[in-house]
Design an enzyme around this catalytic site. Sequence first.
Site, PDB file in Angstrom:
ATOM      1  N   GLY A   9      31.591  62.749  22.278  1.00  0.00           N
ATOM      2  CA  GLY A   9      32.538  62.792  21.160  1.00  0.00           C
ATOM      3  C   GLY A   9      32.089  63.769  20.087  1.00  0.00           C
ATOM      4  O   GLY A   9      32.480  63.661  18.923  1.00  0.00           O
ATOM      5  N   LEU A  13      35.723  61.641  29.806  1.00  0.00           N
ATOM      6  CA  LEU A  13      35.167  60.307  30.074  1.00  0.00           C
ATOM      7  C   LEU A  13      36.206  59.318  30.595  1.00  0.00           C
ATOM      8  O   LEU A  13      35.896  58.157  30.837  1.00  0.00           O
ATOM      9  CB  LEU A  13      34.482  59.755  28.823  1.00  0.00           C
ATOM     10  CG  LEU A  13      33.335  60.633  28.282  1.00  0.00           C
ATOM     11  CD1 LEU A  13      32.673  59.988  27.086  1.00  0.00           C
ATOM     12  CD2 LEU A  13      32.292  60.923  29.359  1.00  0.00           C
ATOM     13  N   GLY A  47      35.723  58.355  21.721  1.00  0.00           N
ATOM     14  CA  GLY A  47      36.621  57.208  21.789  1.00  0.00           C
ATOM     15  C   GLY A  47      38.038  57.619  21.459  1.00  0.00           C
ATOM     16  O   GLY A  47      38.275  58.631  20.799  1.00  0.00           O
ATOM     17  N   TYR A  75      42.420  48.665  22.008  1.00  0.00           N
ATOM     18  CA  TYR A  75      41.323  49.201  21.192  1.00  0.00           C
ATOM     19  C   TYR A  75      40.395  48.064  20.757  1.00  0.00           C
ATOM     20  O   TYR A  75      39.178  48.151  20.894  1.00  0.00           O
ATOM     21  CB  TYR A  75      41.880  49.931  19.968  1.00  0.00           C
ATOM     22  CG  TYR A  75      40.795  50.561  19.126  1.00  0.00           C
ATOM     23  CD1 TYR A  75      40.269  51.804  19.446  1.00  0.00           C
ATOM     24  CD2 TYR A  75      40.264  49.894  18.022  1.00  0.00           C
ATOM     25  CE1 TYR A  75      39.249  52.380  18.685  1.00  0.00           C
ATOM     26  CE2 TYR A  75      39.255  50.458  17.256  1.00  0.00           C
ATOM     27  CZ  TYR A  75      38.751  51.697  17.591  1.00  0.00           C
ATOM     28  OH  TYR A  75      37.742  52.254  16.838  1.00  0.00           O
TER      29      TYR A  75
HETATM   30  N1  LIG Z   1      37.274  56.560  12.336  1.00  0.00           N
HETATM   31  C1  LIG Z   1      37.176  55.234  12.233  1.00  0.00           C
HETATM   32  O1  LIG Z   1      37.753  54.627  11.317  1.00  0.00           O
HETATM   33  C2  LIG Z   1      36.347  54.457  13.209  1.00  0.00           C
HETATM   34  C3  LIG Z   1      36.035  53.135  12.897  1.00  0.00           C
HETATM   35  C4  LIG Z   1      35.283  52.394  13.788  1.00  0.00           C
HETATM   36  C5  LIG Z   1      34.856  52.960  14.983  1.00  0.00           C
HETATM   37  N2  LIG Z   1      35.178  54.244  15.277  1.00  0.00           N
HETATM   38  C6  LIG Z   1      34.715  54.779  16.555  1.00  0.00           C
HETATM   39  O2  LIG Z   1      33.913  55.919  16.334  1.00  0.00           O
HETATM   40  C7  LIG Z   1      33.999  56.788  17.468  1.00  0.00           C
HETATM   41  C8  LIG Z   1      34.280  58.193  16.989  1.00  0.00           C
HETATM   42  O3  LIG Z   1      35.541  58.213  16.364  1.00  0.00           O
HETATM   43  P1  LIG Z   1      35.940  59.269  15.230  1.00  0.00           P
HETATM   44  O4  LIG Z   1      36.503  58.487  14.132  1.00  0.00           O
HETATM   45  O5  LIG Z   1      34.834  60.205  14.980  1.00  0.00           O
HETATM   46  O6  LIG Z   1      37.185  59.971  15.954  1.00  0.00           O
HETATM   47  P2  LIG Z   1      37.481  61.481  16.354  1.00  0.00           P
HETATM   48  O7  LIG Z   1      38.842  61.490  16.946  1.00  0.00           O
HETATM   49  O8  LIG Z   1      37.197  62.362  15.190  1.00  0.00           O
HETATM   50  O9  LIG Z   1      36.391  61.767  17.485  1.00  0.00           O
HETATM   51  C9  LIG Z   1      36.488  61.224  18.776  1.00  0.00           C
HETATM   52  C10 LIG Z   1      36.000  62.263  19.767  1.00  0.00           C
HETATM   53  O10 LIG Z   1      36.050  61.691  21.081  1.00  0.00           O
HETATM   54  C11 LIG Z   1      36.517  62.680  21.966  1.00  0.00           C
HETATM   55  N3  LIG Z   1      37.128  62.109  23.147  1.00  0.00           N
HETATM   56  C12 LIG Z   1      38.282  61.386  23.212  1.00  0.00           C
HETATM   57  N4  LIG Z   1      38.587  61.120  24.484  1.00  0.00           N
HETATM   58  C13 LIG Z   1      37.609  61.678  25.251  1.00  0.00           C
HETATM   59  C14 LIG Z   1      37.391  61.757  26.655  1.00  0.00           C
HETATM   60  N5  LIG Z   1      38.264  61.233  27.527  1.00  0.00           N
HETATM   61  N6  LIG Z   1      36.297  62.403  27.091  1.00  0.00           N
HETATM   62  C15 LIG Z   1      35.430  62.964  26.211  1.00  0.00           C
HETATM   63  N7  LIG Z   1      35.592  62.944  24.875  1.00  0.00           N
HETATM   64  C16 LIG Z   1      36.680  62.307  24.408  1.00  0.00           C
HETATM   65  C17 LIG Z   1      37.547  63.466  21.150  1.00  0.00           C
HETATM   66  O11 LIG Z   1      37.813  64.733  21.715  1.00  0.00           O
HETATM   67  C18 LIG Z   1      36.880  63.530  19.793  1.00  0.00           C
HETATM   68  O12 LIG Z   1      36.085  64.692  19.651  1.00  0.00           O
HETATM   69  C19 LIG Z   1      35.083  56.201  18.360  1.00  0.00           C
HETATM   70  O13 LIG Z   1      34.475  55.485  19.423  1.00  0.00           O
HETATM   71  C20 LIG Z   1      35.840  55.274  17.434  1.00  0.00           C
HETATM   72  O14 LIG Z   1      36.455  54.221  18.136  1.00  0.00           O
HETATM   73  C21 LIG Z   1      35.911  55.015  14.411  1.00  0.00           C
END
Ligand SMILES: NC(=O)c1ccc[n+]([C@@H]2O[C@H](COP(=O)([O-])OP(=O)(O)OC[C@H]3O[C@@H](n4cnc5c(N)ncnc54)[C@H](O)[C@@H]3O)[C@@H](O)[C@H]2O)c1
Length: 257
Positions: free
Chosen positions: A11, A51, A76, A155
């Site tokens: 990610g 993934l 994610g 989710y």
């Molecule tokens: N932003 C929030 O509020 C928040 C809160 C709690 C948890 N999270 C978790 O944190 C993690 C990162 O989220 P974020 O907020 O940085 O989001 P984001 O969308 O900025 O980053 C997610 C990254 O995952 C990559 N990704 C998605 N599907 C993929 C795949 N099939 N194969 C490879 N890469 C893939 C995307 O290209 C992206 O670069 C996630 O697991 C998310 O669930 C986020």
Amino acid sequence: MLQGKTVVVTGAASGIGAATAALAAEHGARVISVDVNTPQRSVGRFVRADLSDKASIDRLVAELPPGLDGLANIAGLPPTRAAASVLTVNLVGLKYLTTQLVPKLSDGASIVNLASLAGLEWAQSLDAIRASESLDFDGVEAFCSRFGIEGARSYFFSKEALIAWTMQHRWTWRARGIRMNAVSPGPVDTPILPDFIQTLGARAEEDMRTMDRPGTPDDIAPVVAFLLSNGSRWIRGTNVPVDGGMHSNILCQIHGL
Ligand SMILES: NC(=O)c1ccc[n+]([C@@H]2O[C@H](COP(=O)([O-])OP(=O)(O)OC[C@H]3O[C@@H](n4cnc5c(N)ncnc54)[C@H](O)[C@@H]3O)[C@@H](O)[C@H]2O)c1
């Protein structure tokens, strides 16, 4: 903090993964950035992988060198995406990558899973969590139908099951000193924050009013980096909330404190 270590960050093209990759490099790690999308500013070596696709994960694992000291599972999908896709990327793909990569991890390596405050109520989904232990890529659609997992529930369930899986593996690789922990952010200002607010509606608005501010990727990355470092070597199978106090606030409300 991570001098001389080689760490894989999934990610890494955006948000929390990008911040973690940058911070790990700043702290001396050789970073291998993994994402399905190309990072705007690549940190270390970039390897593209999807993934949601078992064959793509197999190719990734074959391409990665042995002697890895850390794996940060951060990639994610948000709750607005199709339920089966969310469960596949956030849980099935993550678990498959991790278990396939264990033979390439060094003794003493650290695995960090990005869960969420959304997984807080994992104890209420034990039947589905147990059933998900053997879930493979091909079975995701049927699994969702069997347990009524649709829409944003996917989710939430993916994060509940991830927290449980992290605890279950507290000692799986203990003989080699390999440990696994989870980090559970509250709402973080990344490109997927609007998806959470859209999905949760009034509840999200209430949460945002209760919080002093949403988190930033820079609030989360240092905690992931610490869990990747030797300083956290006796922390195993735990889930660390990083949410400005939301986790405690919810528990206090539930238990009337
Ligand atoms: N932003 C929030 O509020 C928040 C809160 C709690 C948890 N999270 C978790 O944190 C993690 C990162 O989220 P974020 O907020 O940085 O989001 P984001 O969308 O900025 O980053 C997610 C990254 O995952 C990559 N990704 C998605 N599907 C993929 C795949 N099939 N194969 C490879 N890469 C893939 C995307 O290209 C992206 O670069 C996630 O697991 C998310 O669930 C986020």
